[in-house]
Scaffold this active site. Structure first.
Site, short mmCIF file in Angstrom:
data_model
loop_
_atom_site.label_atom_id
_atom_site.label_comp_id
_atom_site.label_asym_id
_atom_site.label_seq_id
_atom_site.Cartn_x
_atom_site.Cartn_y
_atom_site.Cartn_z
N HIS A 71 0.84 -1.21 0.00
CA HIS A 71 0.00 0.00 0.00
C HIS A 71 0.87 1.26 0.00
O HIS A 71 0.55 2.25 -0.65
CB HIS A 71 -0.96 0.00 1.19
N HIS A 225 -9.45 -1.81 -4.73
CA HIS A 225 -8.30 -2.13 -3.88
C HIS A 225 -7.33 -3.06 -4.61
O HIS A 225 -6.11 -2.96 -4.44
CB HIS A 225 -8.72 -2.73 -2.54
N ASP A 229 -3.39 -2.51 -5.11
CA ASP A 229 -2.34 -3.50 -4.82
C ASP A 229 -1.45 -3.74 -6.05
O ASP A 229 -0.23 -3.80 -5.94
CB ASP A 229 -2.98 -4.85 -4.45
N HIS A 252 -1.06 -11.08 -5.23
CA HIS A 252 0.29 -10.53 -5.11
C HIS A 252 1.31 -11.42 -5.83
O HIS A 252 2.21 -10.93 -6.50
CB HIS A 252 0.69 -10.38 -3.64
ZN LIG Z 1 -3.88 -4.57 -0.34
#
Ligand SMILES: [Zn+2]
Length: 274
Positions: A71, A225, A229, A252
């Site tokens: 973030h 969001h 990311d 991720h």
């Molecule tokens: Zn996040």
């Protein structure tokens, strides 16, 4: 483009999401890319230094690691910051409200300055892809855009799609908070994780219901969001990635794998830059 650094020092205090411990961050002007320092050891934020992508993006050097940098990295994307020295006292980056907006506000207060060096975006000349049919991310040659799609069985999230053209990051992306399903939060707690997490720093969903009393910041806050990311993870490249990026139920791990592939292609001289 020019390389940009914070103009002054920014101090950020807060709680880590997973271990729940106190953490203090000092952000200072830099000229060697984005570099974290912990226990006197310097860890550059590059795809090669990523050591864990299971619940967050963690970098390390084999001796020390820094968790949940995504973030903060996303706020650097939003502010165009390519160079910053970050000193961390604690294990994790403070989660704050679960979005990137508090970091953006603090960086705006400190201001930013050009450091007098050029910053050439990466322009790819072939397609890069990570993942499989169920979950993937892809970068194609072209002007910058990031399209993200997610799909959850929980009706409170469902299927969401967001097309980000690079405009209005502060208003449209930075405020979107991290999110989780109640059953995942309970499982993580049992595993000793998410100790610092709660309704003050995450959207928590229980099937049809958003448990946060204040509700959502956007009807499609979850997919926004994911854009936040992905922008943070791809900012590990150190310069803007000028490509048409499309992510489908990615993570991720996939964002970082894509960044690694592109980083290595650049290092071997196979890609155009600038
Ligand atoms: Zn996040």
């Amino acid at each position: 483009m020019e390389r940009i650094s914070p103009a002054g020092e920014v101090i950020i205090e807060g709680t880590g999401l997973h271990r729940g411990g106190k953490a203090v961050l000092a952000l200072r002007p830099g000229s060697c890319g984005i570099v974290f320092t912990k226990d006197g050891r310097r860890i550059p934020a590059t795809p090669a230094h990523v050591v864990d992508t299971r619940l967050n993006t963690t970098i390390g050097d084999g001796m020390v690691s820094v968790s949940t940098i995504e973030h903060l990295m996303s706020s650097f994307y939003g502010m165009g910051i390519t160079d910053c020295e970050i000193e961390l006292a604690g294990d994790e980056i403070p989660i704050l409200d679960g979005s990137a907006l508090p970091y953006v506000r603090l960086l705006e207060e400190a201001g930013t300055a050009a450091i007098g060096a050029r910053c050439d975006p990466i322009r790819i000349s072939s397609v890069f892809r990570s993942g499989n049919g169920d979950s993937w991310i892809e970068a194609r040659p072209g002007p910058f855009s990031l399209t993200y799609e997610i799909g959850f069985p929980e009706p409170a999230i469902g299927e969401q799609r967001f097309h980000f053209t690079g405009e209005h990051y502060r208003e449209e992306i930075a405020p979107a908070r991290t999110f989780g399903r109640l059953q995942d939060v309970e499982m993580m707690r049992q595993a000793g994780l998410a100790r610092g997490g709660g309704l003050h720093n995450a959207v928590v969903v229980d099937h049809r219901v958003i448990l946060n009393p204040e509700g959502l910041r956007f009807p499609d806050e979850c997919v926004r969001h994911k854009v936040l990311d992905a922008l943070g993870d791809l900012w590990m490249l150190g310069v803007p990635l000028e490509a048409e990026i499309h992510a489908f139920k990615a993570s991720h791990a996939l964002h970082i794998d894509l960044a690694k592939q592109i980083f290595e292609a650049c290092a071997s001289g196979g890609q155009e830059r600038g």
